[in-house]
Design a protein around this motif. Sequence first.
Motif, short mmCIF file in Angstrom:
data_model
loop_
_atom_site.label_atom_id
_atom_site.label_comp_id
_atom_site.label_asym_id
_atom_site.label_seq_id
_atom_site.Cartn_x
_atom_site.Cartn_y
_atom_site.Cartn_z
N ILE A 231 0.94 15.98 -12.35
CA ILE A 231 -0.37 16.52 -12.75
C ILE A 231 -0.78 17.65 -11.82
O ILE A 231 -1.24 18.72 -12.27
N ILE A 232 -0.62 17.45 -10.51
CA ILE A 232 -0.96 18.50 -9.56
C ILE A 232 -0.09 19.73 -9.77
O ILE A 232 -0.58 20.87 -9.74
N PHE A 233 1.20 19.51 -10.01
CA PHE A 233 2.11 20.64 -10.25
C PHE A 233 1.70 21.42 -11.51
O PHE A 233 1.71 22.66 -11.53
N ALA A 234 1.31 20.68 -12.56
CA ALA A 234 0.88 21.34 -13.79
C ALA A 234 -0.38 22.16 -13.57
O ALA A 234 -0.49 23.31 -14.05
N PHE A 235 -1.35 21.61 -12.83
CA PHE A 235 -2.57 22.37 -12.54
C PHE A 235 -2.26 23.61 -11.73
O PHE A 235 -2.83 24.69 -11.97
N ILE A 236 -1.36 23.49 -10.76
CA ILE A 236 -1.01 24.66 -9.94
C ILE A 236 -0.37 25.74 -10.80
O ILE A 236 -0.68 26.93 -10.66
N MET A 237 0.52 25.35 -11.70
CA MET A 237 1.16 26.33 -12.57
C MET A 237 0.16 26.98 -13.52
O MET A 237 0.23 28.20 -13.78
N VAL A 238 -0.79 26.19 -14.02
CA VAL A 238 -1.81 26.76 -14.91
C VAL A 238 -2.67 27.77 -14.17
O VAL A 238 -2.93 28.88 -14.65
N PHE A 239 -3.11 27.42 -12.96
CA PHE A 239 -3.92 28.35 -12.18
C PHE A 239 -3.11 29.59 -11.82
O PHE A 239 -3.65 30.71 -11.85
N PHE A 240 -1.85 29.40 -11.47
CA PHE A 240 -1.01 30.56 -11.14
C PHE A 240 -0.88 31.49 -12.34
O PHE A 240 -0.97 32.73 -12.20
N ALA A 241 -0.66 30.91 -13.54
CA ALA A 241 -0.51 31.73 -14.74
C ALA A 241 -1.80 32.50 -15.05
O ALA A 241 -1.77 33.70 -15.37
N GLN B 1 0.82 -1.20 0.00
CA GLN B 1 0.00 0.00 0.00
C GLN B 1 0.85 1.26 0.00
O GLN B 1 0.65 2.17 -0.82
N ILE B 2 1.81 1.32 0.93
CA ILE B 2 2.64 2.51 1.05
C ILE B 2 3.50 2.71 -0.20
O ILE B 2 3.58 3.82 -0.75
N ALA B 3 4.14 1.63 -0.66
CA ALA B 3 4.99 1.75 -1.84
C ALA B 3 4.17 2.13 -3.07
O ALA B 3 4.61 2.94 -3.90
N GLY B 4 2.98 1.54 -3.21
CA GLY B 4 2.14 1.86 -4.36
C GLY B 4 1.68 3.30 -4.36
O GLY B 4 1.73 3.98 -5.41
N VAL B 5 1.25 3.80 -3.20
CA VAL B 5 0.79 5.19 -3.13
C VAL B 5 1.93 6.16 -3.39
O VAL B 5 1.79 7.12 -4.16
N LEU B 6 3.08 5.94 -2.77
CA LEU B 6 4.22 6.84 -2.98
C LEU B 6 4.70 6.82 -4.43
O LEU B 6 5.00 7.87 -5.00
N SER B 7 4.75 5.63 -5.02
CA SER B 7 5.19 5.54 -6.42
C SER B 7 4.19 6.21 -7.35
O SER B 7 4.58 6.93 -8.28
N PHE B 8 2.91 5.97 -7.12
CA PHE B 8 1.88 6.58 -7.97
C PHE B 8 1.94 8.10 -7.88
O PHE B 8 1.84 8.80 -8.89
N ASN B 9 2.13 8.62 -6.66
CA ASN B 9 2.19 10.07 -6.49
C ASN B 9 3.44 10.66 -7.15
O ASN B 9 3.36 11.70 -7.82
N PHE B 10 4.58 10.01 -6.96
CA PHE B 10 5.82 10.56 -7.49
C PHE B 10 5.88 10.47 -9.01
O PHE B 10 6.35 11.40 -9.68
N LEU B 11 5.41 9.37 -9.56
CA LEU B 11 5.53 9.17 -11.01
C LEU B 11 4.40 9.79 -11.80
O LEU B 11 4.56 10.08 -13.00
N PHE B 12 3.26 10.03 -11.19
CA PHE B 12 2.08 10.46 -11.95
C PHE B 12 1.39 11.68 -11.34
O PHE B 12 1.39 12.77 -11.93
N MET B 13 0.83 11.52 -10.15
CA MET B 13 -0.03 12.56 -9.59
C MET B 13 0.73 13.84 -9.25
O MET B 13 0.19 14.94 -9.39
#
Length: 218
Positions: free
Chosen positions: A134-144, A119-131
Amino acid sequence: MNKEHFLIELKIYLKPLNSQQQALILNKYETIFEERLAEGDTEEQIAKSLGKPRGIAEEILQEFDISVPEKRIERDGWQEIQPVVNNDYYYEEELEHPYEDPYRSYERPHHNGFTRFCQIAGVLSFNFLFMFWIIFAFIMVFFAFWLVGVVFLFSPILGGISVFTGFNDGAMFQLFASIFLSGAGIVGLLILTPLTKFFGKCLQRYLQWNVRVLRGEV
């Protein structure tokens, strides 16, 4: 009083109802807790705003024409309740333990070490490699968009400066263009405000889900 204590006490006072009626009412208040927790309120604040469980239960039982007399507190701290029911109402005897039936769902699930690791490894890997990206891109778009909206909003200042520094056709065009951009900025900010709040709530719920997984509550 936290969420668990609130629901347990409410269940005790709702003992005159049958299990199906109790489950519907308890699910309703559990949903209230979940929604307001997602909005940032604490369990204590939610319980305080809802009122005392006994008062809530008395209002509900009045709809079924049931009264619950006050009883003394036993040694274990729980209040004994003996319902008074009219002749045409059927009372279903319930188990005494407050954690039976629907309350078993509140207990934290037990996972073995390998399951927790996955569970822990899957969540951390999913967040680091994917989410994360995506979250960073959305934040940058909203900031712009917010930056552009604020610049558009204050653009008439630049148009006014151009008019005062040199009054000509080009300066007047810049002034009218800046006024138009200011209106577009106002509209854009009005649209961005609810979108930003919605994104913030989604991000908050996703972070809460991650915390629950890492703590082993899922």
